[in-house]
Design a protein around this motif. Structure first.
Motif, PDB file in Angstrom:
ATOM      1  N   ALA A 111       0.836  -1.210   0.000  1.00 42.56           N
ATOM      2  CA  ALA A 111       0.000   0.000   0.000  1.00 42.56           C
ATOM      3  C   ALA A 111       0.866   1.254   0.000  1.00 42.56           C
ATOM      4  O   ALA A 111       0.601   2.208  -0.751  1.00 42.56           O
ATOM      5  CB  ALA A 111      -0.943  -0.019   1.202  1.00 42.56           C
ATOM      6  N   LYS A 116      -0.610   4.725  -1.166  1.00 39.95           N
ATOM      7  CA  LYS A 116      -1.890   4.604  -0.473  1.00 39.95           C
ATOM      8  C   LYS A 116      -1.658   3.994   0.901  1.00 39.95           C
ATOM      9  O   LYS A 116      -2.043   2.858   1.162  1.00 39.95           O
ATOM     10  CB  LYS A 116      -2.834   3.682  -1.264  1.00 39.95           C
ATOM     11  CG  LYS A 116      -3.242   4.222  -2.592  1.00 39.95           C
ATOM     12  CD  LYS A 116      -4.678   4.597  -2.482  1.00 39.95           C
ATOM     13  CE  LYS A 116      -5.185   5.103  -3.802  1.00 39.95           C
ATOM     14  NZ  LYS A 116      -6.133   6.162  -3.602  1.00 39.95           N
ATOM     15  N   GLU A 122      -8.613   2.090   8.487  1.00 39.49           N
ATOM     16  CA  GLU A 122      -9.003   1.607   7.155  1.00 39.49           C
ATOM     17  C   GLU A 122      -9.012   0.076   7.119  1.00 39.49           C
ATOM     18  O   GLU A 122      -9.910  -0.532   6.547  1.00 39.49           O
ATOM     19  CB  GLU A 122      -8.056   2.137   6.083  1.00 39.49           C
ATOM     20  CG  GLU A 122      -8.243   3.605   5.783  1.00 39.49           C
ATOM     21  CD  GLU A 122      -7.174   4.141   4.855  1.00 39.49           C
ATOM     22  OE1 GLU A 122      -7.550   4.788   3.864  1.00 39.49           O
ATOM     23  OE2 GLU A 122      -5.974   3.901   5.106  1.00 39.49           O
ATOM     24  N   GLU A 130     -12.238  -8.462   1.484  1.00 36.19           N
ATOM     25  CA  GLU A 130     -11.255  -7.468   1.037  1.00 36.19           C
ATOM     26  C   GLU A 130      -9.907  -7.691   1.718  1.00 36.19           C
ATOM     27  O   GLU A 130      -8.863  -7.644   1.074  1.00 36.19           O
ATOM     28  CB  GLU A 130     -11.773  -6.057   1.312  1.00 36.19           C
ATOM     29  CG  GLU A 130     -12.990  -5.705   0.472  1.00 36.19           C
ATOM     30  CD  GLU A 130     -13.679  -4.454   0.934  1.00 36.19           C
ATOM     31  OE1 GLU A 130     -13.792  -4.231   2.170  1.00 36.19           O
ATOM     32  OE2 GLU A 130     -14.124  -3.688   0.061  1.00 36.19           O
ATOM     33  N   LEU A 152      -6.078  -0.404  -5.060  1.00 34.81           N
ATOM     34  CA  LEU A 152      -6.851   0.760  -5.525  1.00 34.81           C
ATOM     35  C   LEU A 152      -8.350   0.534  -5.360  1.00 34.81           C
ATOM     36  O   LEU A 152      -9.073   1.437  -4.948  1.00 34.81           O
ATOM     37  CB  LEU A 152      -6.518   1.073  -6.979  1.00 34.81           C
ATOM     38  CG  LEU A 152      -5.111   1.637  -7.229  1.00 34.81           C
ATOM     39  CD1 LEU A 152      -4.830   1.723  -8.718  1.00 34.81           C
ATOM     40  CD2 LEU A 152      -4.946   2.997  -6.552  1.00 34.81           C
ATOM     41  N   GLU A 153      -8.804  -0.681  -5.654  1.00 35.83           N
ATOM     42  CA  GLU A 153     -10.227  -0.969  -5.559  1.00 35.83           C
ATOM     43  C   GLU A 153     -10.731  -0.948  -4.124  1.00 35.83           C
ATOM     44  O   GLU A 153     -11.773  -0.366  -3.840  1.00 35.83           O
ATOM     45  CB  GLU A 153     -10.536  -2.333  -6.181  1.00 35.83           C
ATOM     46  CG  GLU A 153     -12.008  -2.672  -6.197  1.00 35.83           C
ATOM     47  CD  GLU A 153     -12.341  -3.921  -6.978  1.00 35.83           C
ATOM     48  OE1 GLU A 153     -13.437  -4.458  -6.748  1.00 35.83           O
ATOM     49  OE2 GLU A 153     -11.528  -4.379  -7.801  1.00 35.83           O
ATOM     50  N   LEU A 155      -9.199   0.358  -1.358  1.00 36.07           N
ATOM     51  CA  LEU A 155      -8.843   1.523  -0.561  1.00 36.07           C
ATOM     52  C   LEU A 155      -9.435   2.824  -1.081  1.00 36.07           C
ATOM     53  O   LEU A 155      -9.272   3.862  -0.466  1.00 36.07           O
ATOM     54  CB  LEU A 155      -7.321   1.645  -0.450  1.00 36.07           C
ATOM     55  CG  LEU A 155      -6.624   0.486   0.267  1.00 36.07           C
ATOM     56  CD1 LEU A 155      -5.121   0.710   0.306  1.00 36.07           C
ATOM     57  CD2 LEU A 155      -7.181   0.280   1.663  1.00 36.07           C
ATOM     58  N   ASP A 156     -10.091   2.788  -2.211  1.00 35.27           N
ATOM     59  CA  ASP A 156     -10.733   4.012  -2.728  1.00 35.27           C
ATOM     60  C   ASP A 156     -12.180   4.085  -2.331  1.00 35.27           C
ATOM     61  O   ASP A 156     -12.844   3.187  -2.021  1.00 35.27           O
ATOM     62  CB  ASP A 156     -10.614   4.081  -4.258  1.00 35.27           C
ATOM     63  CG  ASP A 156      -9.251   4.626  -4.680  1.00 35.27           C
ATOM     64  OD1 ASP A 156      -8.561   5.217  -3.843  1.00 35.27           O
ATOM     65  OD2 ASP A 156      -8.899   4.444  -5.851  1.00 35.27           O
TER      66      ASP A 156
END
Length: 156
Positions: A111, A116, A122, A130, A152-153, A155-156
């Motif tokens: 990450a 990220k 989080e 996930e 990206l999927e 954590l966005d």
């Protein structure tokens, strides 16, 4: 009755989109169920199954009784195959993706490398599927080509 498509039992990630329908690889939602059920379904087994059998396993619910039934079903499906019957493994217990206090170091490093950084809040806000996906894709020795897309999927 199959679970809703958005449940963790059968949810496929956007980065797996090219798998959906043809199921040429075992999707992460099924890999999670296999780990929980304690059964090793090899890719060669998976590819020997017909499309309807693969779809059935992807849609299989993930309750404890359901997972035991799935393991029995998979052994029966694979018993006559050239590779032999799918073998039992110890069901997973207390894995980092099952609610660990902190994300594993490989996930944190991946990450951070992507810009990220993953906070503890989080990590705890992610669903089990996930967390499973990130842990599986970040583990040492794994082909990490889907890891950036997964990060990206989720954590966005």
């Amino acid at each position: 009755m199959p679970p809703e498509p958005t449940s963790q039992a059968s949810r496929c990630f956007a980065f797996e989109r090219d798998l959906i329908g043809n199921w040429r690889c075992i999707p992460l939602c099924l890999r999670r169920k296999l780990d929980l059920a304690g059964i090793k379904l090899r890719l060669s087994h998976w590819l020997t199954l017909d499309q309807a059998q693969r779809q059935e396993l992807v849609l299989w619910p993930d309750g404890p009784d359901d997972l035991r039934a799935m393991a029995v079903h998979i052994r029966a499906l694979t018993r006559p195959m050239a590779e032999g019957e799918a073998r039992d493994l110890p069901p997973v217990f207390a894995e980092p993706w099952q609610g660990a206090a902190a994300p594993p170091e490989p996930v944190l490093q991946a990450a951070a490398a992507l810009g990220k950084p993953l906070s503890l809040a989080e990590w705890h806000g992610l669903g089990e599927l996930e967390r499973f996906a990130l842990c599986k894709l970040a583990r040492p020795g794994h082909d990490h080509h889907n890891l950036p897309a997964a990060l990206l999927e989720v954590l966005d």
